[in-house]
Design an enzyme around this catalytic site. Structure first.
Site, PDB file in Angstrom:
ATOM      1  N   TYR A 155     -18.478 -34.139 -26.354  1.00 63.72           N
ATOM      2  CA  TYR A 155     -19.426 -33.477 -25.463  1.00 63.72           C
ATOM      3  C   TYR A 155     -20.828 -33.903 -25.849  1.00 63.72           C
ATOM      4  O   TYR A 155     -21.171 -33.911 -27.030  1.00 63.72           O
ATOM      5  CB  TYR A 155     -19.289 -31.955 -25.590  1.00 63.72           C
ATOM      6  CG  TYR A 155     -20.270 -31.178 -24.727  1.00 63.72           C
ATOM      7  CD1 TYR A 155     -20.164 -31.197 -23.339  1.00 63.72           C
ATOM      8  CD2 TYR A 155     -21.302 -30.439 -25.301  1.00 63.72           C
ATOM      9  CE1 TYR A 155     -21.061 -30.492 -22.551  1.00 63.72           C
ATOM     10  CE2 TYR A 155     -22.204 -29.724 -24.519  1.00 63.72           C
ATOM     11  CZ  TYR A 155     -22.079 -29.759 -23.136  1.00 63.72           C
ATOM     12  OH  TYR A 155     -22.956 -29.054 -22.354  1.00 63.72           O
ATOM     13  N   ASP A 248     -24.493 -39.151 -31.587  1.00 63.03           N
ATOM     14  CA  ASP A 248     -24.902 -37.802 -31.211  1.00 63.03           C
ATOM     15  C   ASP A 248     -24.728 -36.920 -32.442  1.00 63.03           C
ATOM     16  O   ASP A 248     -23.612 -36.612 -32.853  1.00 63.03           O
ATOM     17  CB  ASP A 248     -24.036 -37.322 -30.043  1.00 63.03           C
ATOM     18  CG  ASP A 248     -24.400 -35.920 -29.567  1.00 63.03           C
ATOM     19  OD1 ASP A 248     -25.058 -35.180 -30.332  1.00 63.03           O
ATOM     20  OD2 ASP A 248     -24.012 -35.556 -28.442  1.00 63.03           O
ATOM     21  N   LYS A 276     -29.881 -28.493 -31.767  1.00 64.65           N
ATOM     22  CA  LYS A 276     -29.396 -27.360 -32.571  1.00 64.65           C
ATOM     23  C   LYS A 276     -30.237 -27.122 -33.846  1.00 64.65           C
ATOM     24  O   LYS A 276     -31.319 -26.569 -33.731  1.00 64.65           O
ATOM     25  CB  LYS A 276     -27.909 -27.499 -32.822  1.00 64.65           C
ATOM     26  CG  LYS A 276     -27.191 -27.488 -31.457  1.00 64.65           C
ATOM     27  CD  LYS A 276     -25.694 -27.325 -31.468  1.00 64.65           C
ATOM     28  CE  LYS A 276     -25.220 -27.102 -30.035  1.00 64.65           C
ATOM     29  NZ  LYS A 276     -24.295 -28.061 -29.500  1.00 64.65           N
TER      30      LYS A 276
HETATM   31  C1  LIG Z   1     -24.562 -28.746 -28.039  1.00 59.91           C
HETATM   32  C2  LIG Z   1     -24.375 -30.207 -27.926  1.00 59.91           C
HETATM   33  C3  LIG Z   1     -25.122 -30.995 -27.041  1.00 59.91           C
HETATM   34  C4  LIG Z   1     -26.020 -30.400 -25.999  1.00 59.91           C
HETATM   35  O1  LIG Z   1     -27.108 -29.718 -26.527  1.00 59.91           O
HETATM   36  P1  LIG Z   1     -27.819 -28.573 -25.620  1.00 59.91           P
HETATM   37  O2  LIG Z   1     -29.003 -28.195 -26.448  1.00 59.91           O
HETATM   38  O3  LIG Z   1     -26.812 -27.511 -25.445  1.00 59.91           O
HETATM   39  O4  LIG Z   1     -28.201 -29.226 -24.343  1.00 59.91           O
HETATM   40  C5  LIG Z   1     -25.007 -32.372 -27.115  1.00 59.91           C
HETATM   41  N1  LIG Z   1     -24.178 -32.945 -27.986  1.00 59.91           N
HETATM   42  C6  LIG Z   1     -23.429 -32.226 -28.844  1.00 59.91           C
HETATM   43  C7  LIG Z   1     -22.554 -32.927 -29.828  1.00 59.91           C
HETATM   44  C8  LIG Z   1     -23.476 -30.838 -28.817  1.00 59.91           C
HETATM   45  O5  LIG Z   1     -22.683 -30.125 -29.626  1.00 59.91           O
END
Ligand SMILES: *Cc1c(COP(=O)(O)O)cnc(C)c1O
Length: 441
Positions: A155, A248, A276
């Site tokens: 994701y 990511d 985060k």
């Molecule tokens: C939470 C998350 C996102 C998206 O971040 P948001 O601040 O919710 O838009 C992208 N990549 C990973 C791996 C995530 O866990």
């Protein structure tokens, strides 16, 4: 507010959470502002939170829980950490936002660049989703190519073209997995099963990708780390095919190690996506990389990207205070806490068939007889058993993630007593599940 003892039965229909939920359903879609909060996959209604303190949260009915969600990762120091709070209050007292640069942004960028060897420059955003969008745009601009290799079950935020997981067979053209995503947007996404070296080699050979995009330590299908050598292969295939490697690190960054998963695994990304923890609980994200790549962005280069609240002073203050508390000692402690929790959960499960997987600061209890190595093995977990276990944990003062496919986020605020309560509750609920299984036989 009167704080009741832990373990107060939550199934009572007439509580404040269910009243609020009923009101919320009229004005917020599904009663929530992000789908997983609705707790549908564990078969219950959401718990409305009143406040948090350290590793504990308290719902609007006064029940306390040891919190393993911690806002899905940002709160690595737990709730209302005094230093983070003081930094935010101080920033807020000077004004909320200026739409002009502030010193805090420079300090945060320096802190991040000092931690990640692959990051010389950053562009800050208000969310991880935005940071991913920017990274993908940059990779396409830098390579003049369009295809993005994405792993099934990963994701990267709700970016149109990346909401594609349901491909048929290996490395096929993606079809959108959400209505409203144009076929064209998903068509430049190429899907590869996680941990599948052959499929990765085939896809990168066949498609001339702009980028290989991966969660460095995938944690959105539950925690499914790479097999040995797989992250190195990402780097190799990017180099061999002229693609960029985008890691990511929205979850893993500043959680698993001082410099994120890249630090832990010894692999450098071309572009790193952050979120985060970098915002310490306020909305923030960032993309970072080598100067020559990052400077393709406006106003130096021609790749457009902007944000009214990007680098917001409150978010930057929370992020900086959070990172400054994360020294080597903190990471060693978080690793210890996670390992204690993992070992304890394995003991609590006894002969109940689960797989407890952990990395520093991350953990998943898969309700599976065999190891989980990709999305399809994650999807074969006993989701009903997870749901029952999870509901049982809520009733015993433990706030576990309300989905088999989300990781636990233990925080540095956890005390020995809270860990003990967690493990006792887990053991009790496993015992209940075991008895139910026997009755069912
Ligand atoms: C939470 C998350 C996102 C998206 O971040 P948001 O601040 O919710 O838009 C992208 N990549 C990973 C791996 C995530 O866990």
């Amino acid at each position: 507010m009167h704080e009741l003892a832990r373990g107060v039965t939550l199934s009572i229909a007439e509580n404040r959470s269910s009243e609020l939920y009923a009101e919320a359903l009229k004005v917020l879609v599904g009663g929530v502002n992000s789908p997983v909060r609705a707790m549908r996959s564990v078969g219950r209604t959401p718990i409305f939170i009143d406040h948090g303190r350290g590793a504990e949260i308290f719902d609007v009915d006064g029940n306390g829980y040891v919190d393993y969600v911690c806002s899905w990762g940002p709160l690595i120091h737990g709730h209302a950490n005094p230093e983070v709070l003081a930094a935010v209050v101080d920033a807020a007292s000077k004004g909320m936002s200026f739409g002009a640069p502030t010193a805090g942004e420079v300090a945060l960028a320096e802190e991040v660049a000092g931690r990640m060897s692959s990051v010389q420059m950053l562009r800050m955003t208000s969310s991880g989703t935005e940071a991913t969008m920017t990274a993908v745009r940059l990779a396409r601009a830098a390579t003049g190519r369009e295809k993005i290799i994405k792993f099934i079950g990963a994701y990267h935020g709700h970016v149109d073209g990346l909401l594609a997981q349901a491909g048929s067979g290996l490395a096929t053209q993606a079809i959108p997995s959400s209505p409203g995503v144009p076929t064209a947007a998903a068509a430049s996404t190429v899907l590869v099963p996680w941990n599948d070296s052959r499929a990765l080699i085939e896809a990168t050979t066949a498609h001339e990708p702009a980028a290989i995009l991966a969660e460095a330590i995938p944690a959105n299908m539950g925690l499914v780390p790479a097999r040995p050598g797989f992250v190195e292969l990402l780097r190799e295939r990017a180099d061999a095919t002229g693609a960029l490697l985008i890691l990511d690190e929205v979850i893993s960054g500043f959680r698993v190690a001082r410099g994120g998963a890249q630090d832990l695994l010894g692999v450098d990304a071309d572009l790193t996506v952050m979120g985060k923890v970098i915002g310490g609980g306020l909305p923030a994200g960032a993309v970072g990389g080598r100067a020559e790549l990052m400077q393709l962005l406006a106003p130096v280069g021609e790749v457009y990207q902007a944000g009214t609240l990007s680098g917001n002073p409150l978010a930057v203050a929370a992020g900086l205070a959070t990172l400054r508390l994360l020294d080597e000692n903190a990471y060693a402690r978080l690793e210890q806490i996670t390992e204690r929790l993992a070992a304890g959960l394995r003991r609590a499960a006894g002969d109940y068939p689960v797989q407890v997987v952990c990395k520093p600061g991350l953990l998943t209890v898969f309700f599976s007889e065999s190891p989980v190595e990709d999305l399809s093995s994650a999807q074969s977990c006993d989701l009903d058993a997870y749901a029952s276990w999870c509901r049982g944990l809520y009733a015993r003062g433990v706030y576990a993630p309300p989905s088999q496919f989300e990781a636990w986020f233990p925080s540095l605020a956890l005390t020995s007593e809270q860990l003990e309560l967690t493990l006792n509750s887990a053991a009790t609920v496993f015992e209940e599940l075991r008895r139910q299984r026997e009755v069912a036989r």
